[in-house]
Design a protein around this motif. Sequence first.
Motif, PDB file in Angstrom:
ATOM      1  N   PRO A  23      36.002  50.267  54.589  1.00 17.97           N
ATOM      2  CA  PRO A  23      35.730  49.966  53.304  1.00 17.97           C
ATOM      3  C   PRO A  23      36.956  49.885  52.236  1.00 17.97           C
ATOM      4  CG  PRO A  23      34.931  52.314  53.487  1.00 17.97           C
ATOM      5  CD  PRO A  23      35.215  51.606  54.702  1.00 17.97           C
ATOM      6  N   VAL A  26      40.722  45.507  51.340  1.00 14.99           N
ATOM      7  CA  VAL A  26      40.269  44.373  50.200  1.00 14.99           C
ATOM      8  C   VAL A  26      41.236  43.407  50.599  1.00 14.99           C
ATOM      9  CG1 VAL A  26      39.919  46.258  48.536  1.00 14.99           C
ATOM     10  CG2 VAL A  26      42.131  45.518  48.571  1.00 14.99           C
ATOM     11  N   ASN A  47      32.987  42.582  45.475  1.00 10.87           N
ATOM     12  CA  ASN A  47      33.831  43.525  44.706  1.00 10.87           C
ATOM     13  C   ASN A  47      35.018  43.881  45.484  1.00 10.87           C
ATOM     14  OD1 ASN A  47      31.770  43.788  43.156  1.00 10.87           O
ATOM     15  ND2 ASN A  47      30.638  45.474  44.335  1.00 10.87           N
ATOM     16  N   ARG A  48      35.153  43.466  46.549  1.00 11.20           N
ATOM     17  CA  ARG A  48      36.661  43.825  47.068  1.00 11.20           C
ATOM     18  C   ARG A  48      37.412  42.510  47.439  1.00 11.20           C
ATOM     19  NH1 ARG A  48      34.018  46.698  52.198  1.00 11.20           N
ATOM     20  NH2 ARG A  48      35.910  46.346  53.310  1.00 11.20           N
ATOM     21  N   LYS A  71      43.869  51.420  48.739  1.00  9.78           N
ATOM     22  CA  LYS A  71      43.250  50.424  49.349  1.00  9.78           C
ATOM     23  C   LYS A  71      44.179  49.774  50.188  1.00  9.78           C
ATOM     24  CE  LYS A  71      40.110  51.042  46.556  1.00  9.78           C
ATOM     25  NZ  LYS A  71      38.897  51.962  47.087  1.00  9.78           N
TER      26      LYS A  71
ATOM     27  N   ALA B 131      41.294  49.178  41.585  1.00 14.45           N
ATOM     28  CA  ALA B 131      40.843  50.290  42.396  1.00 14.45           C
ATOM     29  C   ALA B 131      40.134  51.279  41.950  1.00 14.45           C
ATOM     30  CB  ALA B 131      42.312  50.731  43.027  1.00 14.45           C
ATOM     31  N   MET B 134      36.780  49.960  41.467  1.00 12.60           N
ATOM     32  CA  MET B 134      35.952  49.942  42.727  1.00 12.60           C
ATOM     33  C   MET B 134      35.451  51.154  42.903  1.00 12.60           C
ATOM     34  SD  MET B 134      38.479  47.685  45.206  1.00 12.60           S
ATOM     35  CE  MET B 134      37.571  48.215  46.615  1.00 12.60           C
TER      36      MET B 134
END
Lengths: 322, 555
Positions: A23, A26, A47-48, A71, B131, B134
């Motif tokens: 998850p 991104v 959302n990514r 991320k 981030a 998210m």
Amino acid sequence: MTEFADMRTVYGETLIKVGEENPNVVVVGADTTDSLKTKPFGKKFPNRFFNVGIAEGNLITIAAGLANEGKIPFASTYAAFLPGRCVDQIRNAVAYPTRNGKNGLNVKMIVSHGGLSVGADGGSHQQIEDIAIMRSIPNIRVLIPADTVAVEKLVRLSSQLYGPFYMRMARSKTPIIHSQTQEFQIGKGIVLQDGSDCAIVACGITVQMALDAANLLKQEGISCRVIDMFSIKPIDSELLEKAARETGGIVTCEEHNIMAGLGSAVSEVVSENYPVPMRRIGVRDQFGESARDSEVSLLLEKHGITSIHISNAVKDIRSKKQ
Amino acid sequence: MGLNYYHILKGVREARKLVIKGTTAAGSGHPGGSFSMAEIMGCMYSKFLRYDPKNPLWQDRDRLVLSKGHASPGLFSNLAVAGYFDKSEIETLRKFGSKLQGHPDFKCPGVEFCGGSLGLGLSFSIGMALAAKMDGKSHHIYTIIGDGESDEGQVWEAAMAGSKFRLDNLTVFLDRNFIQQDDYTERVMPLDEELIGDDISEMWKNAARWRVGDKWRSFGWNVLEIDGHRIEQIEKALNFALQTKGTPSIIVARTIKGKSVEHMEDNPKWHGVAPNPHIAPIIELEIDCQFLIAPSIIAGDMANLENEVKRASHGRADFIHLDVMDGQFVPNKTFDHEKIKQLRPITPIPFDTHLMINEPVKHVRDYVNAGSDIITVHAEVCDESSFGEIHDVLRSSSVSLGLAINPETEFPSWAEKFIPDLDQLIIMSVVPGKSGQKYIETTHEKTRRISKFLAERNFQGLIEADGGVDLTNVESCFLDGARVFVGGSAIIGQKDVRFVISEFRKRLMRARRTLLINKAYSLGSSELVTKWIDLHEVGKKKSELLQIAKESGFL
């Protein structure tokens, strides 16, 4: 009959698979998400997925900020606009920041449209300096896959390994060279064909040329070792030294300026560890020009990047050796 | 809750001195841009940022990105004050093997962004803010960008992206100090409009010429424009920004490059030059000698105190001095906390509440709740125990702690243990009770004596001169050691409050210059005096200083 496949399509599909598994993955794009085939990722994970518009410096630096927070951003656009435009952002925002023993931030810079084979868009879009730029920046690993099998495996690998990666794909469909079971390791070249008279080291679309050249030479009784050096940095010094020792000569081939590209990287290793005669096939320090898809072979030929040129270089080395 | 004004002020002062220490030891660095953002940094680290120096990478911490990375001494000094590392380490700045690199670097704990190449920090912050969104995190991202830096196109790429992604967890400060490396910004690349002539202070004064806020507004940002050296304005803007939803905020903070060191102020030369080690002690003293003006509104129309607050505020007072009299401790009665509550919304300027009342410990909470930022109680009606209680109440409410002594009162021995914690000592120079009295001359000697006494006991606060202070004696009061000046009839009693406050400042500036010349002379006789004066290149500073030095016999 050789099978061809599109690197960008495989890239987009792999991203979705990797994204499903992790998850934190991104994707950041710069108005080329359709072309880079990352849009489906955005559909699946809205959302990514961040499209920052035609702003590549912003693309890379936002990716760095995302990576700073844990991320794993894949930042993609065309080669000409990423290393070509954003050396500063890549160097200072991605490669430089180092803490707790982690070198650089965890940004994956994946580009398409590398080299002369971009074709019709012309010299402005034919990035032939990216290997030189990227491999001279500390902490960045540089990959140039030869086919879609490599693309899938390398995207997956780069998502699993910490650190900045640069990977260059070709615009057009490429022949499938590797079997699905082929293992890929960063820093390890792949011997596609063994041989004892000379080694041919290639990356990207020139790997197929190297194989073709080896076949031509085989008919003349010359046995060539063909190496897919998809990992240009770190480079497989051990494999290169072995090839130098066992074959006594090396020809490199790349669709990149011969200055500071694959050929330079190989000769750095060979000259320091086991000097043997070398020839470098590549762009001789000049810019490309437009060529339609059917004419790309002519463009490459104009710059001396064909299997014939490779085989001539091998013969040249052999004549010098004797 | 109060502003915690003195707490912030002390942090800012200490950080500024550390900047001087670090850059002097390094022989290079950027003091100018470190000083223009000093109050912003101080507010951030003293009040707004949630962080833990023992756990610098705590996931829920707020992030502060210093995009104008050359001002790293300004960041490092605040990290040292905040406790990330020992303050003495500031002297390793820019040296081989130090974690304090020439530009902010992850080598130093607390640094959130490796700055140096300009124009990158805001984009990086956007990645951080995306981030956080998210992950559903509530921490906030703060970014400080420079005005010279705003020449970089990427700043505007980031401006578009911040707006597109609706990053209300992102607040940017533009340190608008009007100077970049080569020259004034409005000459190199105007953000407002091109500068005609040589006086950059013209750009500061004339709001009609400001355009940069409009630029950001047109990019869809919530724009707040403030004086970036005013703690109360910074706080107000930050609170506003934090409450704004759906869009990122930018606080355009108009600042002075090199602020608080006269020869550095507004001089482009001090963008990236370190102080001379011989001059550094004079600079440190100058940083310690900032002064504040506190008009007392009871000298005005008692029937319309709202208007008196407005006049003081328009006159650019540093504090609003509120004399509360109960008719018992002093014969007169003025107003109480109810009135203060009514006055509070008029201005964010700190309320300097002076309680001339009996049993202050019983009432102090009312004055906290009314919106005081500083509360001063009288020594005559306190003892160690009640003052200790007042101390605790004020500390827990972010209100600064003051003690006042009447003309016939000496500094009480029971209060000595509170000296390091004391923010303000009011030395009354009239018998309290009514406005318009004459300054008691013996207070000069008393102030000098107490100032020395406090300095020897780690006093970090300021002495406030209160009673009969006017243009004729304010310089002497400064030289006695007072740094805050209450003006009743001499300020509020005058027609043009703004003018008279600026006259006060001129006198105080003159007094400070005298003090500094004195210091230079004591360190290196006339030679150092000349050397120091020569640094004052902008405007008329140099000729004015030469005159003072000659008049006082130092040249």
